[in-house]
Design a protein around this motif. Structure first.
Motif, PDB file in Angstrom:
ATOM      1  N   ARG A 132      28.215  33.346  61.969  1.00 48.97           N
ATOM      2  CA  ARG A 132      28.506  31.950  62.278  1.00 48.97           C
ATOM      3  C   ARG A 132      27.214  31.276  62.709  1.00 48.97           C
ATOM      4  O   ARG A 132      26.502  31.769  63.580  1.00 48.97           O
ATOM      5  CB  ARG A 132      29.568  31.866  63.360  1.00 48.97           C
ATOM      6  N   SER A 133      26.919  30.161  62.074  1.00 49.98           N
ATOM      7  CA  SER A 133      25.662  29.472  62.382  1.00 49.98           C
ATOM      8  C   SER A 133      25.723  28.851  63.775  1.00 49.98           C
ATOM      9  O   SER A 133      26.756  28.365  64.220  1.00 49.98           O
ATOM     10  CB  SER A 133      25.377  28.391  61.337  1.00 49.98           C
ATOM     11  N   GLY A 134      24.605  28.916  64.458  1.00 52.08           N
ATOM     12  CA  GLY A 134      24.493  28.284  65.763  1.00 52.08           C
ATOM     13  C   GLY A 134      24.886  29.137  66.947  1.00 52.08           C
ATOM     14  O   GLY A 134      24.353  28.960  68.032  1.00 52.08           O
ATOM     15  N   CYS A 135      25.832  30.065  66.767  1.00 44.09           N
ATOM     16  CA  CYS A 135      26.278  30.819  67.943  1.00 44.09           C
ATOM     17  C   CYS A 135      25.951  32.304  67.862  1.00 44.09           C
ATOM     18  O   CYS A 135      26.139  33.024  68.828  1.00 44.09           O
ATOM     19  CB  CYS A 135      27.764  30.612  68.196  1.00 44.09           C
ATOM     20  N   ALA A 140      35.219  37.392  60.282  1.00 42.92           N
ATOM     21  CA  ALA A 140      35.739  38.128  59.129  1.00 42.92           C
ATOM     22  C   ALA A 140      36.764  37.251  58.423  1.00 42.92           C
ATOM     23  O   ALA A 140      37.606  36.625  59.075  1.00 42.92           O
ATOM     24  CB  ALA A 140      36.388  39.438  59.585  1.00 42.92           C
ATOM     25  N   ARG A 141      36.655  37.212  57.096  1.00 44.40           N
ATOM     26  CA  ARG A 141      37.606  36.471  56.266  1.00 44.40           C
ATOM     27  C   ARG A 141      38.030  37.358  55.110  1.00 44.40           C
ATOM     28  O   ARG A 141      37.285  38.211  54.667  1.00 44.40           O
ATOM     29  CB  ARG A 141      36.968  35.212  55.680  1.00 44.40           C
ATOM     30  N   ILE A 142      39.232  37.093  54.614  1.00 45.72           N
ATOM     31  CA  ILE A 142      39.748  37.849  53.480  1.00 45.72           C
ATOM     32  C   ILE A 142      40.450  36.874  52.541  1.00 45.72           C
ATOM     33  O   ILE A 142      40.979  35.851  52.981  1.00 45.72           O
ATOM     34  CB  ILE A 142      40.719  38.962  53.957  1.00 45.72           C
ATOM     35  N   THR A 143      40.428  37.183  51.260  1.00 46.63           N
ATOM     36  CA  THR A 143      41.136  36.363  50.285  1.00 46.63           C
ATOM     37  C   THR A 143      42.401  37.103  49.865  1.00 46.63           C
ATOM     38  O   THR A 143      42.348  38.268  49.489  1.00 46.63           O
ATOM     39  CB  THR A 143      40.250  36.087  49.054  1.00 46.63           C
ATOM     40  N   VAL A 144      43.527  36.403  49.955  1.00 39.61           N
ATOM     41  CA  VAL A 144      44.813  36.969  49.588  1.00 39.61           C
ATOM     42  C   VAL A 144      45.498  35.991  48.643  1.00 39.61           C
ATOM     43  O   VAL A 144      45.730  34.833  49.010  1.00 39.61           O
ATOM     44  CB  VAL A 144      45.695  37.227  50.833  1.00 39.61           C
ATOM     45  N   GLN A 145      45.771  36.457  47.433  1.00 34.71           N
ATOM     46  CA  GLN A 145      46.410  35.624  46.410  1.00 34.71           C
ATOM     47  C   GLN A 145      45.702  34.284  46.244  1.00 34.71           C
ATOM     48  O   GLN A 145      46.323  33.232  46.151  1.00 34.71           O
ATOM     49  CB  GLN A 145      47.892  35.412  46.734  1.00 34.71           C
ATOM     50  N   GLY A 146      44.360  34.324  46.236  1.00 36.19           N
ATOM     51  CA  GLY A 146      43.562  33.122  45.997  1.00 36.19           C
ATOM     52  C   GLY A 146      43.338  32.244  47.211  1.00 36.19           C
ATOM     53  O   GLY A 146      42.659  31.234  47.122  1.00 36.19           O
ATOM     54  N   LYS A 147      43.881  32.600  48.349  1.00 33.94           N
ATOM     55  CA  LYS A 147      43.712  31.800  49.560  1.00 33.94           C
ATOM     56  C   LYS A 147      42.884  32.578  50.578  1.00 33.94           C
ATOM     57  O   LYS A 147      43.153  33.738  50.857  1.00 33.94           O
ATOM     58  CB  LYS A 147      45.065  31.446  50.162  1.00 33.94           C
ATOM     59  N   ARG A 148      41.872  31.899  51.123  1.00 35.13           N
ATOM     60  CA  ARG A 148      41.019  32.529  52.120  1.00 35.13           C
ATOM     61  C   ARG A 148      41.674  32.432  53.491  1.00 35.13           C
ATOM     62  O   ARG A 148      42.145  31.377  53.888  1.00 35.13           O
ATOM     63  CB  ARG A 148      39.656  31.848  52.153  1.00 35.13           C
ATOM     64  N   GLY A 152      39.371  36.908  61.930  1.00 33.77           N
ATOM     65  CA  GLY A 152      38.956  36.779  63.316  1.00 33.77           C
ATOM     66  C   GLY A 152      37.524  36.291  63.389  1.00 33.77           C
ATOM     67  O   GLY A 152      36.788  36.335  62.408  1.00 33.77           O
ATOM     68  N   HIS A 153      37.134  35.790  64.562  1.00 32.92           N
ATOM     69  CA  HIS A 153      35.757  35.331  64.759  1.00 32.92           C
ATOM     70  C   HIS A 153      35.343  35.627  66.191  1.00 32.92           C
ATOM     71  O   HIS A 153      36.157  36.040  67.014  1.00 32.92           O
ATOM     72  CB  HIS A 153      35.623  33.835  64.434  1.00 32.92           C
ATOM     73  N   GLY A 154      34.075  35.464  66.452  1.00 37.44           N
ATOM     74  CA  GLY A 154      33.565  35.764  67.786  1.00 37.44           C
ATOM     75  C   GLY A 154      33.173  37.221  67.971  1.00 37.44           C
ATOM     76  O   GLY A 154      32.982  37.676  69.090  1.00 37.44           O
ATOM     77  N   TYR A 155      33.069  37.957  66.858  1.00 37.52           N
ATOM     78  CA  TYR A 155      32.630  39.355  66.952  1.00 37.52           C
ATOM     79  C   TYR A 155      31.133  39.383  67.256  1.00 37.52           C
ATOM     80  O   TYR A 155      30.367  38.604  66.710  1.00 37.52           O
ATOM     81  CB  TYR A 155      32.917  40.091  65.640  1.00 37.52           C
ATOM     82  N   GLU A 159      29.463  44.976  62.388  1.00 34.30           N
ATOM     83  CA  GLU A 159      30.317  46.154  62.266  1.00 34.30           C
ATOM     84  C   GLU A 159      31.712  45.897  62.842  1.00 34.30           C
ATOM     85  O   GLU A 159      32.710  46.338  62.271  1.00 34.30           O
ATOM     86  CB  GLU A 159      29.670  47.370  62.955  1.00 34.30           C
ATOM     87  N   GLU A 160      31.796  45.180  63.969  1.00 35.05           N
ATOM     88  CA  GLU A 160      33.091  44.839  64.551  1.00 35.05           C
ATOM     89  C   GLU A 160      33.890  43.946  63.592  1.00 35.05           C
ATOM     90  O   GLU A 160      35.090  44.153  63.392  1.00 35.05           O
ATOM     91  CB  GLU A 160      32.911  44.096  65.879  1.00 35.05           C
ATOM     92  N   ALA A 161      33.220  42.955  63.025  1.00 38.73           N
ATOM     93  CA  ALA A 161      33.886  42.053  62.085  1.00 38.73           C
ATOM     94  C   ALA A 161      34.323  42.814  60.834  1.00 38.73           C
ATOM     95  O   ALA A 161      35.412  42.575  60.294  1.00 38.73           O
ATOM     96  CB  ALA A 161      32.955  40.899  61.709  1.00 38.73           C
TER      97      ALA A 161
END
Length: 183
Positions: A132-135, A140-148, A152-155, A159-161
């Motif tokens: 994440r820029s700036g912080c 972590a993001r995942i794509t499921v059936q074409g939708k992102r 979670g964030h703030g890892y 490796e945690e992400a």
């Protein structure tokens, strides 16, 4: 995401040629000639039926099937699928272990474009992870059936992400989950 076009079914005369001339060993994934012959490249019965390789790296191997003006190019694994099942696949075929040279029947499975994409490794070191820029934290993001979807964030570490991504991939992608880490 690039769509994998499913090759249209070859003419019946070409499929008849495949049935008459080629043999598939489902345990090894190898195509061989049933009969001897050849005009420019002589072969014996039992010789390997060699594929040509696509010029761009990472593309499926192709073979020329048929004879004369009806000759067409087809993906090697589609010919294997046809000989194993007796029908031309009207869907993409996925290599479970992601090795497109491994055409054993146990490694070939029915898929669609989405499932095929799930089974591809990332070019990034950690699939599904961005900083994440700036912080300075990771998400972590995942794509499921074409939708992102955000996993979670703030890892504090990538490796945690990535661990969060792996858990989500197992949940949403199932048997098509690919969480190989680039080294």
């Amino acid at each position: 995401m690039t769509k994998h076009s499913t090759p249209k079914k070859p003419a019946q005369s070409i499929l008849d040629w495949v049935d008459a001339n080629l043999s598939y060993d489902s345990a090894t994934g190898v195509l061989t000639w049933k009969t001897a012959g050849g005009v420019t490249h002589k072969h014996l019965a039992g010789d390997l039926f060699f594929p040509s390789f696509h010029k761009r790296e990472g593309r499926a191997r192709v073979v020329n099937i048929g004879y004369g003006p009806e000759r067409v190019s087809a993906q090697y694994h589609h010919v294997c699928w046809y000989l194993a099942h007796g029908v031309w696949a009207d869907h993409p075929i996925d290599h479970a272990n992601r090795d497109d040279k491994d055409n054993r029947l146990e490694n070939l499975r029915r898929a669609d474009d989405t499932l095929n994409a799930y089974n591809k490794p990332s070019v990034a070191k950690y699939k599904g992870v961005t900083q994440r820029s700036g912080c300075g934290t990771y998400r972590a993001r995942i794509t499921v059936q074409g939708k992102r979807m955000d996993v979670g964030h703030g890892y504090h570490t990538p490796e945690e992400a990535f661990d969060a991504y792996k858990a989500a991939s197992a949940k949403y992608h199932g048997a098509f989950s690919c969480v190989e880490q680039r080294i």
